[in-house]
Design a protein around this motif. Sequence first.
Motif, PDB file in Angstrom:
ATOM      1  N   LEU A  74     -36.678  -9.491  39.554  1.00 63.71           N
ATOM      2  CA  LEU A  74     -37.017  -8.082  39.741  1.00 63.71           C
ATOM      3  C   LEU A  74     -36.605  -7.220  38.544  1.00 63.71           C
ATOM      4  CD1 LEU A  74     -36.061  -7.620  43.486  1.00 63.71           C
ATOM      5  CD2 LEU A  74     -38.373  -7.554  42.510  1.00 63.71           C
ATOM      6  N   LYS A  75     -35.579  -7.647  37.801  1.00 65.87           N
ATOM      7  CA  LYS A  75     -35.066  -6.827  36.698  1.00 65.87           C
ATOM      8  C   LYS A  75     -36.137  -6.463  35.663  1.00 65.87           C
ATOM      9  CE  LYS A  75     -30.263  -8.081  37.237  1.00 65.87           C
ATOM     10  NZ  LYS A  75     -29.129  -8.858  36.758  1.00 65.87           N
ATOM     11  N   PRO A  76     -36.920  -7.430  35.143  1.00 62.63           N
ATOM     12  CA  PRO A  76     -37.940  -7.023  34.163  1.00 62.63           C
ATOM     13  C   PRO A  76     -39.033  -6.147  34.793  1.00 62.63           C
ATOM     14  CG  PRO A  76     -38.016  -9.408  34.535  1.00 62.63           C
ATOM     15  CD  PRO A  76     -36.828  -8.882  35.258  1.00 62.63           C
ATOM     16  N   LEU A  77     -39.340  -6.379  36.056  1.00 67.03           N
ATOM     17  CA  LEU A  77     -40.336  -5.539  36.730  1.00 67.03           C
ATOM     18  C   LEU A  77     -39.829  -4.111  36.864  1.00 67.03           C
ATOM     19  CD1 LEU A  77     -41.546  -8.010  39.520  1.00 67.03           C
ATOM     20  CD2 LEU A  77     -42.774  -7.349  37.437  1.00 67.03           C
ATOM     21  N   ALA A  78     -38.542  -3.971  37.165  1.00 65.11           N
ATOM     22  CA  ALA A  78     -37.939  -2.638  37.265  1.00 65.11           C
ATOM     23  C   ALA A  78     -37.870  -1.974  35.889  1.00 65.11           C
ATOM     24  CB  ALA A  78     -36.559  -2.738  37.901  1.00 65.11           C
ATOM     25  N   ARG A  79     -37.508  -2.741  34.859  1.00 66.15           N
ATOM     26  CA  ARG A  79     -37.445  -2.187  33.494  1.00 66.15           C
ATOM     27  C   ARG A  79     -38.800  -1.646  33.051  1.00 66.15           C
ATOM     28  NH1 ARG A  79     -34.046  -6.588  32.183  1.00 66.15           N
ATOM     29  NH2 ARG A  79     -35.825  -7.747  31.382  1.00 66.15           N
ATOM     30  N   VAL A  83     -41.600  -1.748  39.711  1.00 67.06           N
ATOM     31  CA  VAL A  83     -40.930  -1.698  41.016  1.00 67.06           C
ATOM     32  C   VAL A  83     -39.687  -0.826  40.882  1.00 67.06           C
ATOM     33  CG1 VAL A  83     -41.705  -4.026  41.715  1.00 67.06           C
ATOM     34  CG2 VAL A  83     -39.430  -3.719  40.693  1.00 67.06           C
ATOM     35  N   THR A  84     -39.203  -0.359  42.018  1.00 67.48           N
ATOM     36  CA  THR A  84     -37.882   0.257  42.073  1.00 67.48           C
ATOM     37  C   THR A  84     -37.033  -0.578  43.019  1.00 67.48           C
ATOM     38  OG1 THR A  84     -38.486   1.729  43.902  1.00 67.48           O
ATOM     39  CG2 THR A  84     -38.749   2.600  41.651  1.00 67.48           C
ATOM     40  N   VAL A  85     -35.753  -0.616  42.736  1.00 63.12           N
ATOM     41  CA  VAL A  85     -34.791  -1.310  43.586  1.00 63.12           C
ATOM     42  C   VAL A  85     -33.668  -0.310  43.845  1.00 63.12           C
ATOM     43  CG1 VAL A  85     -33.288  -3.309  43.851  1.00 63.12           C
ATOM     44  CG2 VAL A  85     -35.389  -3.514  42.494  1.00 63.12           C
ATOM     45  N   GLU A  86     -33.568   0.128  45.084  1.00 62.77           N
ATOM     46  CA  GLU A  86     -32.620   1.172  45.461  1.00 62.77           C
ATOM     47  C   GLU A  86     -31.825   0.737  46.682  1.00 62.77           C
ATOM     48  OE1 GLU A  86     -32.304   3.914  43.682  1.00 62.77           O
ATOM     49  OE2 GLU A  86     -34.049   3.576  42.398  1.00 62.77           O
ATOM     50  N   PRO A  87     -30.607   1.265  46.826  1.00 61.18           N
ATOM     51  CA  PRO A  87     -29.845   0.978  48.053  1.00 61.18           C
ATOM     52  C   PRO A  87     -30.579   1.530  49.275  1.00 61.18           C
ATOM     53  CG  PRO A  87     -28.440   1.986  46.381  1.00 61.18           C
ATOM     54  CD  PRO A  87     -29.855   2.083  45.881  1.00 61.18           C
ATOM     55  N   SER A  88     -30.476   0.816  50.376  1.00 62.60           N
ATOM     56  CA  SER A  88     -31.087   1.253  51.626  1.00 62.60           C
ATOM     57  C   SER A  88     -30.357   2.478  52.161  1.00 62.60           C
ATOM     58  CB  SER A  88     -31.017   0.120  52.662  1.00 62.60           C
ATOM     59  OG  SER A  88     -31.339   0.595  53.941  1.00 62.60           O
ATOM     60  N   ALA A  89     -31.094   3.425  52.708  1.00 69.01           N
ATOM     61  CA  ALA A  89     -30.486   4.598  53.331  1.00 69.01           C
ATOM     62  C   ALA A  89     -29.788   4.212  54.631  1.00 69.01           C
ATOM     63  CB  ALA A  89     -31.555   5.658  53.598  1.00 69.01           C
ATOM     64  N   ILE A  96     -33.549  -2.023  48.686  1.00 73.12           N
ATOM     65  CA  ILE A  96     -34.960  -1.889  49.039  1.00 73.12           C
ATOM     66  C   ILE A  96     -35.803  -1.974  47.769  1.00 73.12           C
ATOM     67  CG2 ILE A  96     -36.722  -0.391  50.068  1.00 73.12           C
ATOM     68  CD1 ILE A  96     -34.672  -1.386  52.093  1.00 73.12           C
ATOM     69  N   VAL A  97     -36.802  -2.830  47.807  1.00 75.72           N
ATOM     70  CA  VAL A  97     -37.728  -2.998  46.681  1.00 75.72           C
ATOM     71  C   VAL A  97     -39.040  -2.314  47.037  1.00 75.72           C
ATOM     72  CG1 VAL A  97     -38.856  -4.633  45.133  1.00 75.72           C
ATOM     73  CG2 VAL A  97     -36.707  -5.260  46.248  1.00 75.72           C
ATOM     74  N   THR A  98     -39.536  -1.498  46.121  1.00 73.29           N
ATOM     75  CA  THR A  98     -40.781  -0.761  46.330  1.00 73.29           C
ATOM     76  C   THR A  98     -41.653  -0.913  45.087  1.00 73.29           C
ATOM     77  OG1 THR A  98     -39.541   0.872  47.613  1.00 73.29           O
ATOM     78  CG2 THR A  98     -41.747   1.504  46.905  1.00 73.29           C
ATOM     79  N   ILE A  99     -42.927  -1.156  45.297  1.00 71.42           N
ATOM     80  CA  ILE A  99     -43.863  -1.187  44.178  1.00 71.42           C
ATOM     81  C   ILE A  99     -44.190   0.247  43.785  1.00 71.42           C
ATOM     82  CG2 ILE A  99     -45.936  -1.343  45.629  1.00 71.42           C
ATOM     83  CD1 ILE A  99     -47.053  -3.332  43.468  1.00 71.42           C
ATOM     84  N   THR A 100     -44.278   0.502  42.495  1.00 72.31           N
ATOM     85  CA  THR A 100     -44.579   1.843  41.982  1.00 72.31           C
ATOM     86  C   THR A 100     -46.086   1.978  41.748  1.00 72.31           C
ATOM     87  OG1 THR A 100     -44.396   1.196  39.667  1.00 72.31           O
ATOM     88  CG2 THR A 100     -42.342   1.904  40.790  1.00 72.31           C
ATOM     89  N   PRO A 101     -46.549   3.193  41.486  1.00 75.10           N
ATOM     90  CA  PRO A 101     -47.972   3.347  41.113  1.00 75.10           C
ATOM     91  C   PRO A 101     -48.355   2.496  39.894  1.00 75.10           C
ATOM     92  CG  PRO A 101     -47.059   5.473  41.722  1.00 75.10           C
ATOM     93  CD  PRO A 101     -45.902   4.500  41.687  1.00 75.10           C
ATOM     94  N   ASP A 102     -47.444   2.395  38.912  1.00 82.64           N
ATOM     95  CA  ASP A 102     -47.726   1.527  37.756  1.00 82.64           C
ATOM     96  C   ASP A 102     -47.815   0.064  38.182  1.00 82.64           C
ATOM     97  OD1 ASP A 102     -47.853   3.653  36.009  1.00 82.64           O
ATOM     98  OD2 ASP A 102     -45.836   3.339  35.183  1.00 82.64           O
ATOM     99  N   GLY A 103     -46.979  -0.333  39.138  1.00 81.50           N
ATOM    100  CA  GLY A 103     -47.031  -1.695  39.660  1.00 81.50           C
ATOM    101  C   GLY A 103     -48.345  -1.965  40.375  1.00 81.50           C
ATOM    102  N   LEU A 104     -48.807  -0.976  41.133  1.00 82.75           N
ATOM    103  CA  LEU A 104     -50.108  -1.126  41.815  1.00 82.75           C
ATOM    104  C   LEU A 104     -51.240  -1.239  40.802  1.00 82.75           C
ATOM    105  CD1 LEU A 104     -49.620   1.395  44.757  1.00 82.75           C
ATOM    106  CD2 LEU A 104     -49.830  -1.098  44.936  1.00 82.75           C
ATOM    107  N   SER A 105     -51.157  -0.457  39.721  1.00 87.39           N
ATOM    108  CA  SER A 105     -52.177  -0.546  38.665  1.00 87.39           C
ATOM    109  C   SER A 105     -52.156  -1.913  38.002  1.00 87.39           C
ATOM    110  CB  SER A 105     -51.944   0.535  37.600  1.00 87.39           C
ATOM    111  OG  SER A 105     -52.168   1.804  38.141  1.00 87.39           O
TER     112      SER A 105
END
Length: 150
Positions: A74-79, A83-89, A96-105
Amino acid sequence: MTATATNRDDLCNNLALRKAARYLGATYDKALASAGLRATQFSILQKLSAHGEMTITRLADMIAMDRTTLASNLKPLAREGLVTVEPSAVDRRARIVTITPDGLSRIKAALPLWQAVQAQFEERFGAGEAAELRASLDAVLQTGFEPWAE
């Protein structure tokens, strides 16, 4: 080399699977290279685009990968901002891993490349055989081993 050693090599499920995985993985890596993705990265982005945000643990389970290896992938994808990798609320220990708009593109750009190599493999190997292979490999995951259990 003795006949016994040769026979053992020929019968090793792990070696046969790893050889085929390296061969096919390199084929998919080559096909996806122009989109700036490796096959594993494509799989991660594809799962996130199809299923939405999820914990690292759930994503690791979905792609049959240990959490530490997934975190490294996930690290290179986040860089790259894919994707974003954030602590869960809910649980600060979970990430929590989330795909970004750039990831969707990126996954959208890579999809035709994946479809082309997928079609080439099925043409050369046989569509029915490919479906049977996927079913057999899925069955391997149901054999009861717990490779990542702590």
